[in-house]
Design a protein around this motif. Structure first.
Motif, PDB file in Angstrom:
ATOM      1  N   SER A   1      -8.822  -1.212   7.270  1.00  0.00           N
ATOM      2  CA  SER A   1      -9.348   0.152   7.357  1.00  0.00           C
ATOM      3  C   SER A   1      -9.912   0.617   6.007  1.00  0.00           C
ATOM      4  CB  SER A   1      -8.268   1.123   7.848  1.00  0.00           C
ATOM      5  OG  SER A   1      -7.140   1.083   7.002  1.00  0.00           O
ATOM      6  N   ARG A   2      -9.229   0.255   4.920  1.00  0.00           N
ATOM      7  CA  ARG A   2      -9.703   0.666   3.591  1.00  0.00           C
ATOM      8  C   ARG A   2     -10.597  -0.387   2.951  1.00  0.00           C
ATOM      9  NH1 ARG A   2      -4.084   2.080   3.000  1.00  0.00           N
ATOM     10  NH2 ARG A   2      -3.785   0.245   1.685  1.00  0.00           N
ATOM     11  N   GLN A   3     -10.645  -1.580   3.570  1.00  0.00           N
ATOM     12  CA  GLN A   3     -11.410  -2.698   3.000  1.00  0.00           C
ATOM     13  C   GLN A   3     -11.047  -2.925   1.532  1.00  0.00           C
ATOM     14  OE1 GLN A   3     -14.175  -4.889   4.374  1.00  0.00           O
ATOM     15  NE2 GLN A   3     -12.815  -4.434   6.083  1.00  0.00           N
ATOM     16  N   SER A   4      -9.734  -3.052   1.304  1.00  0.00           N
ATOM     17  CA  SER A   4      -9.282  -3.267  -0.076  1.00  0.00           C
ATOM     18  C   SER A   4      -7.946  -3.996  -0.077  1.00  0.00           C
ATOM     19  CB  SER A   4      -9.142  -1.928  -0.804  1.00  0.00           C
ATOM     20  OG  SER A   4      -8.154  -1.134  -0.169  1.00  0.00           O
ATOM     21  N   LEU A   5      -7.645  -4.605  -1.208  1.00  0.00           N
ATOM     22  CA  LEU A   5      -6.343  -5.222  -1.394  1.00  0.00           C
ATOM     23  C   LEU A   5      -5.271  -4.151  -1.300  1.00  0.00           C
ATOM     24  CD1 LEU A   5      -6.845  -7.711  -4.349  1.00  0.00           C
ATOM     25  CD2 LEU A   5      -5.985  -8.267  -2.065  1.00  0.00           C
ATOM     26  N   TRP A   6      -4.129  -4.545  -0.804  1.00  0.00           N
ATOM     27  CA  TRP A   6      -3.071  -3.582  -0.538  1.00  0.00           C
ATOM     28  C   TRP A   6      -1.740  -4.214  -0.930  1.00  0.00           C
ATOM     29  CZ3 TRP A   6      -1.315  -3.195   5.224  1.00  0.00           C
ATOM     30  CH2 TRP A   6      -0.183  -2.378   5.326  1.00  0.00           C
ATOM     31  N   HIS A   7      -1.207  -3.744  -2.037  1.00  0.00           N
ATOM     32  CA  HIS A   7       0.128  -4.154  -2.450  1.00  0.00           C
ATOM     33  C   HIS A   7       1.108  -3.300  -1.652  1.00  0.00           C
ATOM     34  CE1 HIS A   7       3.410  -4.201  -5.844  1.00  0.00           C
ATOM     35  NE2 HIS A   7       3.780  -4.852  -4.771  1.00  0.00           N
ATOM     36  N   LYS A   8       1.753  -3.907  -0.671  1.00  0.00           N
ATOM     37  CA  LYS A   8       2.656  -3.150   0.202  1.00  0.00           C
ATOM     38  C   LYS A   8       3.694  -2.415  -0.646  1.00  0.00           C
ATOM     39  CE  LYS A   8       5.030  -1.985   3.890  1.00  0.00           C
ATOM     40  NZ  LYS A   8       4.570  -0.836   4.691  1.00  0.00           N
ATOM     41  N   GLY A   9       3.746  -1.088  -0.482  1.00  0.00           N
ATOM     42  CA  GLY A   9       4.689  -0.274  -1.253  1.00  0.00           C
ATOM     43  C   GLY A   9       4.087   0.323  -2.505  1.00  0.00           C
ATOM     44  N   GLU A  10       2.806   0.080  -2.746  1.00  0.00           N
ATOM     45  CA  GLU A  10       2.181   0.573  -3.976  1.00  0.00           C
ATOM     46  C   GLU A  10       2.234   2.108  -4.054  1.00  0.00           C
ATOM     47  OE1 GLU A  10      -1.778  -1.036  -3.793  1.00  0.00           O
ATOM     48  OE2 GLU A  10      -2.306   0.128  -2.006  1.00  0.00           O
ATOM     49  N   SER A  11       2.119   2.763  -2.901  1.00  0.00           N
ATOM     50  CA  SER A  11       2.204   4.231  -2.875  1.00  0.00           C
ATOM     51  C   SER A  11       3.623   4.709  -2.597  1.00  0.00           C
ATOM     52  CB  SER A  11       1.293   4.802  -1.779  1.00  0.00           C
ATOM     53  OG  SER A  11      -0.030   4.402  -1.955  1.00  0.00           O
TER      54      SER A  11
ATOM     55  N   GLN B   1       8.014  -5.349  -0.333  1.00  0.00           N
ATOM     56  CA  GLN B   1       8.587  -6.472   0.410  1.00  0.00           C
ATOM     57  C   GLN B   1       8.695  -7.677  -0.512  1.00  0.00           C
ATOM     58  OE1 GLN B   1       5.710  -6.812   3.601  1.00  0.00           O
ATOM     59  NE2 GLN B   1       6.837  -5.390   4.906  1.00  0.00           N
ATOM     60  N   GLN B   2       9.912  -8.069  -0.790  1.00  0.00           N
ATOM     61  CA  GLN B   2      10.130  -9.247  -1.634  1.00  0.00           C
ATOM     62  C   GLN B   2      10.029 -10.498  -0.771  1.00  0.00           C
ATOM     63  OE1 GLN B   2      13.515  -9.139  -4.431  1.00  0.00           O
ATOM     64  NE2 GLN B   2      14.039 -11.161  -3.646  1.00  0.00           N
TER      65      GLN B   2
ATOM     66  N   ALA C   1       4.836  -8.916  -1.187  1.00  0.00           N
ATOM     67  CA  ALA C   1       3.774  -9.013  -0.187  1.00  0.00           C
ATOM     68  C   ALA C   1       2.564  -8.161  -0.553  1.00  0.00           C
ATOM     69  CB  ALA C   1       4.311  -8.587   1.184  1.00  0.00           C
ATOM     70  N   HIS C   2       1.409  -8.801  -0.499  1.00  0.00           N
ATOM     71  CA  HIS C   2       0.114  -8.147  -0.636  1.00  0.00           C
ATOM     72  C   HIS C   2      -0.690  -8.455   0.633  1.00  0.00           C
ATOM     73  CE1 HIS C   2       1.335  -8.105  -4.838  1.00  0.00           C
ATOM     74  NE2 HIS C   2       0.272  -7.395  -5.174  1.00  0.00           N
ATOM     75  N   TYR C   3      -1.390  -7.457   1.133  1.00  0.00           N
ATOM     76  CA  TYR C   3      -2.211  -7.649   2.324  1.00  0.00           C
ATOM     77  C   TYR C   3      -3.652  -7.247   2.022  1.00  0.00           C
ATOM     78  CZ  TYR C   3       2.400  -7.748   4.555  1.00  0.00           C
ATOM     79  OH  TYR C   3       3.700  -8.065   4.895  1.00  0.00           O
ATOM     80  N   TRP C   4      -4.494  -7.366   3.049  1.00  0.00           N
ATOM     81  CA  TRP C   4      -5.846  -6.840   2.989  1.00  0.00           C
ATOM     82  C   TRP C   4      -5.918  -5.711   4.011  1.00  0.00           C
ATOM     83  CZ3 TRP C   4     -10.046  -6.741   0.076  1.00  0.00           C
ATOM     84  CH2 TRP C   4     -11.237  -6.249   0.630  1.00  0.00           C
TER      85      TRP C   4
ATOM     86  N   SER D   1       8.727 -14.197   5.483  1.00  0.00           N
ATOM     87  CA  SER D   1      10.126 -13.807   5.542  1.00  0.00           C
ATOM     88  C   SER D   1      10.367 -12.978   4.289  1.00  0.00           C
ATOM     89  CB  SER D   1      10.996 -15.065   5.555  1.00  0.00           C
ATOM     90  OG  SER D   1      12.354 -14.719   5.579  1.00  0.00           O
ATOM     91  N   VAL D   2      10.760 -11.721   4.457  1.00  0.00           N
ATOM     92  CA  VAL D   2      10.811 -10.798   3.318  1.00  0.00           C
ATOM     93  C   VAL D   2      12.138 -10.037   3.273  1.00  0.00           C
ATOM     94  CG1 VAL D   2       8.303 -10.440   3.411  1.00  0.00           C
ATOM     95  CG2 VAL D   2       9.825  -8.806   4.552  1.00  0.00           C
ATOM     96  N   ASP D   3      12.373  -9.433   2.119  1.00  0.00           N
ATOM     97  CA  ASP D   3      13.448  -8.454   2.008  1.00  0.00           C
ATOM     98  C   ASP D   3      12.778  -7.093   1.807  1.00  0.00           C
ATOM     99  OD1 ASP D   3      15.952  -7.377   1.954  1.00  0.00           O
ATOM    100  OD2 ASP D   3      16.390  -7.953  -0.112  1.00  0.00           O
ATOM    101  N   GLN D   4      12.820  -6.271   2.845  1.00  0.00           N
ATOM    102  CA  GLN D   4      12.134  -4.986   2.847  1.00  0.00           C
ATOM    103  C   GLN D   4      12.946  -3.936   2.087  1.00  0.00           C
ATOM    104  OE1 GLN D   4       9.088  -3.769   4.560  1.00  0.00           O
ATOM    105  NE2 GLN D   4       9.575  -2.074   3.178  1.00  0.00           N
ATOM    106  N   THR D   5      12.335  -3.313   1.100  1.00  0.00           N
ATOM    107  CA  THR D   5      12.939  -2.140   0.474  1.00  0.00           C
ATOM    108  C   THR D   5      12.645  -0.930   1.352  1.00  0.00           C
ATOM    109  OG1 THR D   5      12.663  -3.009  -1.764  1.00  0.00           O
ATOM    110  CG2 THR D   5      12.897  -0.617  -1.544  1.00  0.00           C
TER     111      THR D   5
END
Lengths: 137, 137
Positions: A63-73, A78-79, A57-60, A95-99
């Motif tokens: 607040s940061r006005q940027s692409l956000w790869h969920k879990g990047e930090s 999320q698979q 999962a990638h979002y926008w 529908s995801v598998d959350q780490t």
């Protein structure tokens, strides 16, 4: 259900999604096997394409006005298991598998406050401390 | 879990919810016992108050620009079982007991199209025809 990875959507398929005047569509992430609603965020066309291409999962981030790869930090990725769109096309269901944990507070999901007997009560505990999630990375 | 009815939120409790610049907050409706995500809509402060006062989901229709008692035309109401808010306060989760079908297409939920093998496929059937839902009412 197996992980899905796919090429970016063709124009005809992308046309089924109604992006708002900021180019965004609401995206709900649900744990695929338990039905738990993990979080709600926003996607633009690029984050949707990256989600399909990478299977994560990638979002926008508004607040940061940027692409956000969920879990990047945090490493809490999320698979993607399945991707759905609603009847009027303005909400996507991932529908995801959350780490680990989905919430930046370290709770499993973001909806940990319930309104009961006239007040908000916390109904979920911190599983992983934010320091452990975001410290020294 | 029993149905919840409550007075309108006090200001301090309402302050936990972040309404956007149009006075709206995203609201996800989830079937309380199965975890099925039924729909996503929007609420303003008044629809939230009515939801708590009546124990039935009320939304704000952006297309009609009016209060919307879910099921007012179709009879497909949503009894409120629990109400939650997410970490940053801009999404509400309604745990509900859906009467009949949530989607205006007559499907149980609005997320009946899945993106699989490069195309959208319908994964849920019409349970009640829209004619039966909205005809002669």
């Amino acid at each position: 259900m197996s992980e899905i990875k796919s090429k970016a959507m063709a124009k005809t398929e992308l046309a089924e999604i109604t992006f708002d005047d900021q180019g965004l569509v609401a995206a709900i992430a649900q744990q695929h096997d338990t039905g738990e609603i993990l979080m709600m965020a926003w996607m633009n066309a690029e984050s949707l394409a990256l989600t399909l291409q990478t299977g994560q999962a990638h979002y926008w981030s508004r607040s940061r006005q940027s692409l956000w790869h969920k879990g990047e930090s945090s490493g809490q990725t999320q698979q993607l298991m399945d991707l759905r769109v609603d009847c009027d096309g303005d909400t996507i269901l991932l529908s995801v598998d959350q780490t680990g944990v989905a919430c930046h507070t370290g709770r499993r999901n973001c909806f940990y406050r319930a309104y009961r007997n006239g007040e908000w009560v916390e109904i979920a505990e911190v599983v992983t401390s934010p320091d452990d999630l975001y410290g020294n990375k």
